[in-house]
Each structure stands twice: as structure tokens, then as C-alpha cells.
Scaffold this motif. Structure first.
Motif, short mmCIF file in Angstrom:
data_model
loop_
_atom_site.label_atom_id
_atom_site.label_comp_id
_atom_site.label_asym_id
_atom_site.label_seq_id
_atom_site.Cartn_x
_atom_site.Cartn_y
_atom_site.Cartn_z
N ARG A 1 0.83 -1.21 0.00
CA ARG A 1 0.00 0.00 0.00
C ARG A 1 0.87 1.26 0.00
NH1 ARG A 1 -5.15 0.79 0.52
NH2 ARG A 1 -5.64 -1.36 1.01
N GLU A 2 1.96 1.24 0.75
CA GLU A 2 2.85 2.40 0.84
C GLU A 2 3.69 2.59 -0.42
OE1 GLU A 2 5.08 1.44 4.33
OE2 GLU A 2 3.44 2.02 5.68
N SER A 3 3.82 1.56 -1.24
CA SER A 3 4.70 1.60 -2.41
C SER A 3 3.97 1.93 -3.71
CB SER A 3 5.40 0.25 -2.58
OG SER A 3 6.13 -0.07 -1.42
N MET B 1 -2.79 -0.65 -13.49
CA MET B 1 -2.30 -2.02 -13.43
C MET B 1 -3.09 -2.91 -14.39
SD MET B 1 -1.80 -3.90 -9.78
CE MET B 1 -0.83 -2.59 -9.08
N VAL B 2 -2.38 -3.85 -15.03
CA VAL B 2 -3.02 -4.85 -15.88
C VAL B 2 -2.55 -6.21 -15.37
CG1 VAL B 2 -3.25 -5.80 -18.19
CG2 VAL B 2 -3.12 -3.32 -17.87
N VAL B 3 -3.52 -7.04 -14.98
CA VAL B 3 -3.23 -8.37 -14.44
C VAL B 3 -4.03 -9.42 -15.22
CG1 VAL B 3 -2.62 -7.54 -12.13
CG2 VAL B 3 -5.00 -8.09 -12.65
N PRO B 4 -3.60 -10.69 -15.17
CA PRO B 4 -4.25 -11.71 -16.00
C PRO B 4 -5.50 -12.34 -15.39
CG PRO B 4 -2.35 -12.64 -14.89
CD PRO B 4 -2.37 -11.17 -14.55
N MET B 5 -6.23 -11.58 -14.56
CA MET B 5 -7.47 -12.09 -13.98
C MET B 5 -8.46 -10.94 -13.86
SD MET B 5 -5.70 -12.66 -10.31
CE MET B 5 -4.14 -12.86 -11.13
N PRO B 6 -9.74 -11.23 -13.87
CA PRO B 6 -10.74 -10.15 -13.79
C PRO B 6 -10.54 -9.33 -12.53
CG PRO B 6 -11.79 -12.24 -14.37
CD PRO B 6 -10.36 -12.55 -14.01
N PRO B 7 -10.72 -8.03 -12.67
CA PRO B 7 -11.23 -7.28 -13.81
C PRO B 7 -10.17 -6.86 -14.82
CG PRO B 7 -11.04 -5.80 -11.95
CD PRO B 7 -10.59 -7.16 -11.47
N TYR B 8 -8.97 -7.40 -14.76
CA TYR B 8 -7.88 -7.21 -15.72
C TYR B 8 -7.21 -5.83 -15.66
CZ TYR B 8 -9.83 -11.49 -17.61
OH TYR B 8 -10.32 -12.76 -17.74
N VAL B 9 -7.98 -4.76 -15.80
CA VAL B 9 -7.41 -3.41 -15.78
C VAL B 9 -7.90 -2.70 -14.52
CG1 VAL B 9 -7.21 -1.22 -17.01
CG2 VAL B 9 -7.38 -3.35 -18.30
N LEU B 10 -6.95 -2.27 -13.71
CA LEU B 10 -7.26 -1.64 -12.43
C LEU B 10 -6.51 -0.32 -12.30
CD1 LEU B 10 -6.52 -4.85 -10.38
CD2 LEU B 10 -8.80 -3.93 -10.75
N GLU B 11 -7.08 0.60 -11.57
CA GLU B 11 -6.34 1.83 -11.33
C GLU B 11 -6.57 2.33 -9.91
OE1 GLU B 11 -7.97 5.63 -13.14
OE2 GLU B 11 -8.95 4.12 -14.39
N GLY B 12 -5.64 3.14 -9.46
CA GLY B 12 -5.75 3.78 -8.16
C GLY B 12 -6.00 2.83 -7.02
N ALA C 1 -8.38 0.81 -6.41
CA ALA C 1 -8.82 -0.54 -6.79
C ALA C 1 -7.62 -1.46 -7.03
CB ALA C 1 -9.70 -0.49 -8.05
N ALA C 2 -6.56 -0.93 -7.62
CA ALA C 2 -5.35 -1.72 -7.86
C ALA C 2 -4.69 -2.07 -6.53
CB ALA C 2 -4.38 -0.94 -8.74
N VAL C 3 -4.58 -1.11 -5.65
CA VAL C 3 -3.96 -1.35 -4.34
C VAL C 3 -4.77 -2.37 -3.56
CG1 VAL C 3 -3.37 -0.30 -2.13
CG2 VAL C 3 -2.86 0.91 -4.25
N LYS C 4 -6.08 -2.21 -3.55
CA LYS C 4 -6.95 -3.11 -2.79
C LYS C 4 -6.89 -4.54 -3.34
CE LYS C 4 -11.66 -3.72 -1.04
NZ LYS C 4 -11.19 -4.83 -0.26
N ALA C 5 -6.94 -4.68 -4.64
CA ALA C 5 -6.93 -6.01 -5.25
C ALA C 5 -5.67 -6.78 -4.87
CB ALA C 5 -7.04 -5.90 -6.77
#
Length: 126
Positions: A23-25, A32-43, A45-49
Motif C-alpha cells: 500500500r505504501e509503495s 495495473m493490468v493483471v491476468p485475472m478479472p477485472p484485468y485493468v485496475l487503477e488507483g 482498486a489496484a492497491v486493494k486487489a
């Protein structure tokens, strides 16, 4: 300037460190783009996922590349081989990755972009 060894230690810590370190980094505007739903994350939502995902026990980074296109910006590319609790069989999780860091202040860096692509297998027709 962040030296190469520190860059790789920082990147490895994003895989194995605890949720608070992650979270601090990560920057508030991270994409962020990851190989699992929802695939594209930002802000957030990316940190939480990622914060809600179990951390990896160990990771090895190969085929490592670093570019510094301008002062205060670092882009890394590599292949990650990660394992946790026997997950993923003997090989574990493998992905080709990129991360981009921006410097906020002296010796203070945040991830603004991260992408993971598992190895792709294309069918060859002959």
C-alpha cells in the motif's frame, strides 16, 4: 538515482512484502493490468486487489531490464517466477512483467504502472 540493486530489491518486495508495504509503495494514480478479472485496475482498486491477495513466499526475477527515460522515472521489465504454499505446482506462477516508478522526493519512489502477462502459447499451423 536509485541504483539497480535497490530497484530489484524493491520490485521483489512488492511480490513478497506485506499488504502495508504494498500500500505504501503504490501511487494513488497507479494503472495495473493483471491476468485475472477485472484485468485493468487503477488507483485504490489496484492497491486493494493486490493487498487482499495472499503474498508470495518467494520470487525470482529473470531476464531483467532497467531503463531510465528521464530523471525521476524508472521502467523495469522482467520474468517473475513466484511461489506460495505449493500453489501452481512445481513451477508456480510465471509472468512477464513491467513496472514504472516515479520519484516523489529524494529516495521516495512509487509504482505508477504494473503489468503481468503469463507466457502465451500460440498455435503453429503448418
Amino acid at each position: 538515482m536509485m541504483e539497480d540493486d535497490r530497484v530489484w530489491a524493491f520490485e521483489e518486495s512488492l511480490w513478497t512484502g506485506d499488504a502495508q508495504h504494498y500500500r505504501e509503495s503504490i501511487d494513488d494514480s497507479c494503472l495495473m493490468v493483471v491476468p485475472m478479472p477485472p484485468y485493468v485496475l487503477e488507483g485504490e482498486a489496484a492497491v486493494k486487489a493486490v493487498s487482499d491477495t495472499p503474498r508470495w513466499d518467494k520470487v525470482a526475477l529473470s531476464d531483467r531490464r532497467i531503463v531510465r527515460p528521464q530523471e525521476g522515472l524508472i521502467v523495469v521489465g522482467y520474468t517473475a517466477h513466484a511461489q506460495r504454499g505449493g500453489e501452481g505446482g512445481e513451477e508456480g506462477y510465471v509472468a512477464h512483467c513491467t513496472s514504472t516508478y516515479r520519484r516523489l522526493a529524494h529516495d521516495e519512489w512509487r509504482v505508477v504502472q504494473h503489468q503481468q502477462t503469463p507466457p502465451l502459447v500460440a498455435e503453429v499451423r503448418g
